[in-house]
Design a protein around this motif. Structure first.
Motif, PDB file in Angstrom:
ATOM      1  N   ALA A  19       0.896  -1.167   0.010  1.00  0.00           N
ATOM      2  CA  ALA A  19       0.059  -0.105  -0.031  1.00  0.00           C
ATOM      3  C   ALA A  19       0.872   1.140  -0.053  1.00  0.00           C
ATOM      4  O   ALA A  19       2.079   1.155   0.563  1.00  0.00           O
ATOM      5  N   SER A  20       0.293   2.397  -0.791  1.00  0.00           N
ATOM      6  CA  SER A  20       1.141   3.436  -0.580  1.00  0.00           C
ATOM      7  C   SER A  20       1.177   4.292   0.793  1.00  0.00           C
ATOM      8  O   SER A  20      -0.099   4.052   1.404  1.00  0.00           O
ATOM      9  N   LEU A  21       1.885   5.379   0.949  1.00  0.00           N
ATOM     10  CA  LEU A  21       1.892   5.776   2.128  1.00  0.00           C
ATOM     11  C   LEU A  21       0.772   6.710   2.374  1.00  0.00           C
ATOM     12  O   LEU A  21       0.028   7.071   3.301  1.00  0.00           O
ATOM     13  N   ALA A  22       0.335   7.209   1.142  1.00  0.00           N
ATOM     14  CA  ALA A  22      -1.227   8.059   1.086  1.00  0.00           C
ATOM     15  C   ALA A  22      -2.128   7.121   1.615  1.00  0.00           C
ATOM     16  O   ALA A  22      -3.035   7.521   2.331  1.00  0.00           O
ATOM     17  N   ILE A  23      -2.305   5.984   1.282  1.00  0.00           N
ATOM     18  CA  ILE A  23      -3.391   5.138   1.607  1.00  0.00           C
ATOM     19  C   ILE A  23      -3.302   4.671   2.945  1.00  0.00           C
ATOM     20  O   ILE A  23      -4.246   4.818   4.028  1.00  0.00           O
ATOM     21  N   ILE A  24      -2.079   4.503   3.370  1.00  0.00           N
ATOM     22  CA  ILE A  24      -1.806   3.959   4.791  1.00  0.00           C
ATOM     23  C   ILE A  24      -2.086   5.159   5.506  1.00  0.00           C
ATOM     24  O   ILE A  24      -3.030   4.893   6.888  1.00  0.00           O
ATOM     25  N   SER A  27      -5.979   5.472   5.849  1.00  0.00           N
ATOM     26  CA  SER A  27      -6.784   4.526   6.723  1.00  0.00           C
ATOM     27  C   SER A  27      -6.339   4.611   8.136  1.00  0.00           C
ATOM     28  O   SER A  27      -7.158   4.191   9.142  1.00  0.00           O
ATOM     29  N   LEU A  28      -5.423   5.263   8.369  1.00  0.00           N
ATOM     30  CA  LEU A  28      -5.100   5.455   9.899  1.00  0.00           C
ATOM     31  C   LEU A  28      -5.391   6.608  10.345  1.00  0.00           C
ATOM     32  O   LEU A  28      -5.091   7.513  11.517  1.00  0.00           O
ATOM     33  N   ASN A  29      -6.027   7.751   9.454  1.00  0.00           N
ATOM     34  CA  ASN A  29      -6.567   8.966   9.835  1.00  0.00           C
ATOM     35  C   ASN A  29      -5.320   9.879  10.462  1.00  0.00           C
ATOM     36  O   ASN A  29      -5.538  10.488  11.289  1.00  0.00           O
ATOM     37  N   HIS A  30      -4.194   9.987   9.640  1.00  0.00           N
ATOM     38  CA  HIS A  30      -3.115  10.665  10.000  1.00  0.00           C
ATOM     39  C   HIS A  30      -3.221  12.068   9.329  1.00  0.00           C
ATOM     40  O   HIS A  30      -3.646  12.066   8.044  1.00  0.00           O
ATOM     41  N   LYS A  31      -2.982  13.087  10.064  1.00  0.00           N
ATOM     42  CA  LYS A  31      -3.241  14.493   9.266  1.00  0.00           C
ATOM     43  C   LYS A  31      -1.739  14.861   8.663  1.00  0.00           C
ATOM     44  O   LYS A  31      -1.841  15.571   7.938  1.00  0.00           O
ATOM     45  N   THR A  36       3.038   9.253   8.835  1.00  0.00           N
ATOM     46  CA  THR A  36       3.004   7.876   8.183  1.00  0.00           C
ATOM     47  C   THR A  36       4.368   7.404   7.720  1.00  0.00           C
ATOM     48  O   THR A  36       4.450   6.201   7.282  1.00  0.00           O
ATOM     49  N   ALA A  37       5.134   8.394   7.404  1.00  0.00           N
ATOM     50  CA  ALA A  37       6.512   7.879   6.880  1.00  0.00           C
ATOM     51  C   ALA A  37       7.354   6.918   7.497  1.00  0.00           C
ATOM     52  O   ALA A  37       7.969   5.941   6.671  1.00  0.00           O
ATOM     53  N   ILE A  38       7.088   6.576   8.885  1.00  0.00           N
ATOM     54  CA  ILE A  38       7.696   5.445   9.466  1.00  0.00           C
ATOM     55  C   ILE A  38       7.424   4.156   8.981  1.00  0.00           C
ATOM     56  O   ILE A  38       8.154   3.110   8.845  1.00  0.00           O
ATOM     57  N   TYR A  39       6.201   4.007   8.286  1.00  0.00           N
ATOM     58  CA  TYR A  39       5.896   2.665   7.593  1.00  0.00           C
ATOM     59  C   TYR A  39       6.904   2.427   6.342  1.00  0.00           C
ATOM     60  O   TYR A  39       6.613   1.466   5.969  1.00  0.00           O
ATOM     61  N   ALA A  40       7.319   3.445   5.701  1.00  0.00           N
ATOM     62  CA  ALA A  40       8.062   3.239   4.527  1.00  0.00           C
ATOM     63  C   ALA A  40       9.239   2.308   4.859  1.00  0.00           C
ATOM     64  O   ALA A  40       9.635   1.623   3.892  1.00  0.00           O
ATOM     65  N   ARG A  41       9.781   2.290   5.545  1.00  0.00           N
ATOM     66  CA  ARG A  41      11.001   1.554   6.145  1.00  0.00           C
ATOM     67  C   ARG A  41      10.795  -0.103   6.253  1.00  0.00           C
ATOM     68  O   ARG A  41      11.861  -0.690   6.381  1.00  0.00           O
ATOM     69  N   LEU A  42       9.358  -0.198   6.265  1.00  0.00           N
ATOM     70  CA  LEU A  42       9.017  -1.656   6.561  1.00  0.00           C
ATOM     71  C   LEU A  42       9.322  -2.541   5.537  1.00  0.00           C
ATOM     72  O   LEU A  42       9.357  -3.835   5.589  1.00  0.00           O
ATOM     73  N   ASP A  43       9.003  -2.049   4.253  1.00  0.00           N
ATOM     74  CA  ASP A  43       9.099  -2.949   3.225  1.00  0.00           C
ATOM     75  C   ASP A  43       9.992  -2.310   2.015  1.00  0.00           C
ATOM     76  O   ASP A  43       9.960  -1.581   1.342  1.00  0.00           O
ATOM     77  N   LEU A  44      11.189  -2.970   2.389  1.00  0.00           N
ATOM     78  CA  LEU A  44      12.276  -2.997   1.251  1.00  0.00           C
ATOM     79  C   LEU A  44      12.028  -3.680  -0.124  1.00  0.00           C
ATOM     80  O   LEU A  44      13.240  -3.562  -0.899  1.00  0.00           O
ATOM     81  N   ASP A  45      11.345  -4.542  -0.461  1.00  0.00           N
ATOM     82  CA  ASP A  45      11.379  -5.321  -1.476  1.00  0.00           C
ATOM     83  C   ASP A  45      11.061  -4.619  -2.797  1.00  0.00           C
ATOM     84  O   ASP A  45      11.603  -5.153  -3.568  1.00  0.00           O
ATOM     85  N   PRO A  46      10.137  -3.960  -2.528  1.00  0.00           N
ATOM     86  CA  PRO A  46       9.959  -2.918  -4.178  1.00  0.00           C
ATOM     87  C   PRO A  46      11.138  -2.256  -4.515  1.00  0.00           C
ATOM     88  O   PRO A  46      11.553  -2.188  -5.544  1.00  0.00           O
ATOM     89  N   VAL A  47      12.034  -1.621  -3.331  1.00  0.00           N
ATOM     90  CA  VAL A  47      13.194  -1.009  -3.797  1.00  0.00           C
ATOM     91  C   VAL A  47      14.149  -2.021  -4.241  1.00  0.00           C
ATOM     92  O   VAL A  47      14.848  -1.739  -5.268  1.00  0.00           O
ATOM     93  N   ARG A  48      14.404  -3.205  -3.781  1.00  0.00           N
ATOM     94  CA  ARG A  48      15.278  -4.151  -3.766  1.00  0.00           C
ATOM     95  C   ARG A  48      15.007  -4.658  -5.612  1.00  0.00           C
ATOM     96  O   ARG A  48      15.880  -4.952  -6.377  1.00  0.00           O
ATOM     97  N   ASP A  49      13.601  -5.047  -5.569  1.00  0.00           N
ATOM     98  CA  ASP A  49      13.304  -5.438  -7.054  1.00  0.00           C
ATOM     99  C   ASP A  49      13.540  -4.317  -8.158  1.00  0.00           C
ATOM    100  O   ASP A  49      13.964  -4.671  -8.991  1.00  0.00           O
ATOM    101  N   SER A  50      13.346  -3.216  -7.844  1.00  0.00           N
ATOM    102  CA  SER A  50      13.605  -1.996  -8.645  1.00  0.00           C
ATOM    103  C   SER A  50      15.353  -1.939  -9.065  1.00  0.00           C
ATOM    104  O   SER A  50      15.480  -1.718 -10.259  1.00  0.00           O
TER     105      SER A  50
END
Length: 77
Positions: A19-24, A27-31, A36-50
């Motif tokens: 899920a994109s950070l905008a969607i996260i 869904s968590l109602n962050h202002k 929300t950026a803290i969740y970006a570090r959790l999934d590095l697979d797309p970066v590795r794949d790229s």
């Protein structure tokens, strides 16, 4: 277990499943997007794949491998 723990778990799983950070954030109602950026570090697979895809294309363009062959780099343990 607190409600906040469930929210963080949801955000973590959303990040891990692509899920994109905008969607996260919505869904968590962050202002603030920084919250929300803290969740970006959790999934590095797309970066590795790229990186793997780009590297493979560079090697193919240089004639070092056949086009379409994906070179996989091992994950650090």
């Amino acid at each position: 277990m607190r409600l906040h723990d469930l929210r963080r778990t949801l955000g973590s799983w959303q990040a891990k499943t692509g899920a994109s950070l905008a969607i996260i954030g919505k869904s968590l109602n962050h202002k603030n997007q920084n919250t929300t950026a803290i969740y970006a570090r959790l999934d590095l697979d797309p970066v590795r794949d790229s990186v793997n895809t780009a590297t493979s294309a560079m090697l193919a363009a240089g004639g070092l491998t056949k086009p379409g062959k994906i070179v996989q780099f091992k994950k650090k343990k």
